[in-house]
Scaffold this motif. Structure first.
Motif, short mmCIF file in Angstrom:
data_model
loop_
_atom_site.label_atom_id
_atom_site.label_comp_id
_atom_site.label_asym_id
_atom_site.label_seq_id
_atom_site.Cartn_x
_atom_site.Cartn_y
_atom_site.Cartn_z
N GLN A 148 0.84 -1.20 0.00
CA GLN A 148 0.00 0.00 0.00
C GLN A 148 0.88 1.24 0.00
O GLN A 148 2.05 1.18 0.36
CB GLN A 148 -0.90 0.02 1.24
CG GLN A 148 -0.11 0.00 2.55
CD GLN A 148 -0.97 -0.22 3.77
OE1 GLN A 148 -2.19 -0.38 3.68
NE2 GLN A 148 -0.37 -0.23 4.95
N LYS A 200 1.03 4.95 1.75
CA LYS A 200 0.48 5.76 2.83
C LYS A 200 1.36 7.00 3.02
O LYS A 200 2.58 6.96 2.77
CB LYS A 200 0.41 4.96 4.13
CG LYS A 200 -0.55 3.77 4.06
CD LYS A 200 -1.99 4.20 3.86
CE LYS A 200 -2.94 3.00 3.81
NZ LYS A 200 -4.34 3.41 3.57
N ASN A 210 -4.10 7.78 2.43
CA ASN A 210 -3.52 7.53 1.11
C ASN A 210 -3.32 8.79 0.27
O ASN A 210 -3.20 8.72 -0.94
CB ASN A 210 -4.37 6.53 0.33
CG ASN A 210 -5.81 6.97 0.21
OD1 ASN A 210 -6.13 8.12 0.50
ND2 ASN A 210 -6.68 6.06 -0.18
N THR A 226 3.58 2.73 4.33
CA THR A 226 3.81 2.31 2.95
C THR A 226 4.55 0.99 2.93
O THR A 226 5.56 0.83 3.63
CB THR A 226 4.61 3.38 2.18
OG1 THR A 226 3.78 4.52 1.97
CG2 THR A 226 5.09 2.86 0.84
N ARG A 285 -2.62 -6.94 -5.18
CA ARG A 285 -2.02 -5.63 -4.92
C ARG A 285 -0.56 -5.61 -5.37
O ARG A 285 0.16 -6.60 -5.20
CB ARG A 285 -2.08 -5.26 -3.44
CG ARG A 285 -3.46 -4.89 -2.94
CD ARG A 285 -3.42 -4.60 -1.45
NE ARG A 285 -4.72 -4.22 -0.94
CZ ARG A 285 -5.19 -2.98 -0.83
NH1 ARG A 285 -4.43 -1.99 -1.21
NH2 ARG A 285 -6.39 -2.74 -0.34
N VAL A 316 2.70 -2.64 -5.27
CA VAL A 316 3.18 -1.30 -4.93
C VAL A 316 4.70 -1.26 -5.10
O VAL A 316 5.41 -2.18 -4.65
CB VAL A 316 2.81 -0.91 -3.49
CG1 VAL A 316 3.52 0.38 -3.08
CG2 VAL A 316 1.31 -0.74 -3.34
N GLU A 343 0.92 2.18 -7.65
CA GLU A 343 0.06 1.32 -6.84
C GLU A 343 -1.04 0.75 -7.74
O GLU A 343 -1.75 1.49 -8.42
CB GLU A 343 -0.57 2.08 -5.68
CG GLU A 343 -1.48 1.22 -4.82
CD GLU A 343 -2.09 1.98 -3.65
OE1 GLU A 343 -2.16 1.44 -2.54
OE2 GLU A 343 -2.49 3.15 -3.86
N PHE A 349 -4.34 -1.97 -7.54
CA PHE A 349 -5.20 -2.83 -6.74
C PHE A 349 -6.32 -3.35 -7.61
O PHE A 349 -6.94 -2.60 -8.36
CB PHE A 349 -5.79 -2.07 -5.55
CG PHE A 349 -6.82 -2.88 -4.80
CD1 PHE A 349 -6.43 -3.86 -3.90
CD2 PHE A 349 -8.17 -2.70 -5.03
CE1 PHE A 349 -7.37 -4.62 -3.24
CE2 PHE A 349 -9.11 -3.46 -4.37
CZ PHE A 349 -8.71 -4.43 -3.47
N SER A 394 -11.96 -5.92 -1.94
CA SER A 394 -11.26 -5.33 -0.81
C SER A 394 -11.52 -6.14 0.45
O SER A 394 -12.66 -6.43 0.78
CB SER A 394 -11.73 -3.89 -0.61
OG SER A 394 -11.30 -3.39 0.64
#
Length: 272
Positions: free
Chosen positions: A159, A161, A172, A191, A213, A215, A228, A230, A234
């Protein structure tokens, strides 16, 4: 599984222009709509139920029309003097200008960022972490940061962040990358680079769903490229999502220092 996923994404995509155009019409009735749907629910033929489709407050208890306090935090602090709510995070407009700015915040949060959130949750939600979801199967999980919590926890996924200037975590979207180890934040809100592919069964109807995902951060001179991707259901929201983020940030001295410190920390941890 994939047919339903694509179908829902198309429907969600069609909801965006509807939200952009009709949100201002629903906005003046937001409080009446919230009270009405608390009693009668979201789905029905009453106009107040239709108004509630455009907001996040009904489904997310404690949420406000302008989002949680971390959302556009500096803007709220700059333009508002009084706040209310359980966490003192809802700005209270007192002047005509502040009422316009409050609408601007609500539009950014409800019409653009989380368009038709309540209706999406009502129609497409199949149950996520907050509903008691247990992740049973993970096919591939590969994090760049090789530490035990990442290997054993399927919901700690790659992710991006961020923090604001003073180091406050802002989710985010923010000025600086929140790297693991910065400001002693728990790793699950930092992150994380890597690749993740998981399969799990939903709370509602026990359906097989997938979650992918990816990243990565790439430094090119003073430029930091952030990617990123996705795709899938979720774990948290419990509904289908697709996200592609590509950002190019020119690093100032602080951002460059944070990045180099992160790389050094990354190499040190992975050598253990």
């Amino acid at each position: 599984m994939y047919f339903k996923y694509i179908t829902i994404l198309i429907l969600k995509l069609l909801m965006f222009p509807v939200s952009v155009v009709l949100f201002p019409l629903a906005y003046p009735f937001r409080k009446k709509a919230y009270k009405y749907t608390e009693i009668h629910g979201l789905i029905g033929f009453h106009p107040l139920q239709w108004c509630s489709w455009f907001f996040t407050k009904y489904c997310n208890e404690g949420d406000w029309y302008t989002g949680p306090f971390w959302y556009m935090r500096e803007f709220k602090i700059k333009h508002f003097d009084i706040f209310s709510g359980v966490n003192n995070d809802d700005p209270i407009p007192q002047t005509f200008k502040q009422r316009l700015l409050y609408f601007y915040l609500a539009y950014r949060w409800g019409a653009l960022r989380n368009y038709m959130w309540n209706l999406n949750r009502e129609l497409f939600k199949e149950g996520g972490i907050w509903d008691g979801l247990e992740i049973k199967t993970i096919n591939v999980i590969k994090h760049k940061l090789k530490i035990e919590p990442l290997r054993v926890s399927p919901i700690v996924t790659p992710q991006l962040k961020y923090t604001n200037i003073d180091g406050t975590s802002v989710g985010n979207k923010g000025k600086y990358i929140l790297y693991p180890g910065n400001y002693n934040y728990p790793i699950q809100i930092c992150t994380l680079e890597g690749i993740h592919f998981g399969k799990f069964k939903t709370v509602r109807k026990n359906k097989n769903r997938f979650n992918f995902r990816y990243v990565t951060l790439k430094k090119i001179g003073r430029l930091l490229v952030q990617i990123e991707i996705f795709q899938g259901w979720s774990y948290y929201a419990g509904w289908p999502e697709y996200r592609f983020k590509l950002k190019f940030n020119r690093m100032n001295e602080k951002a460059l220092g944070d990045y180099l410190e992160y790389q050094a920390r990354l190499n040190l941890i992975n050598l253990k």
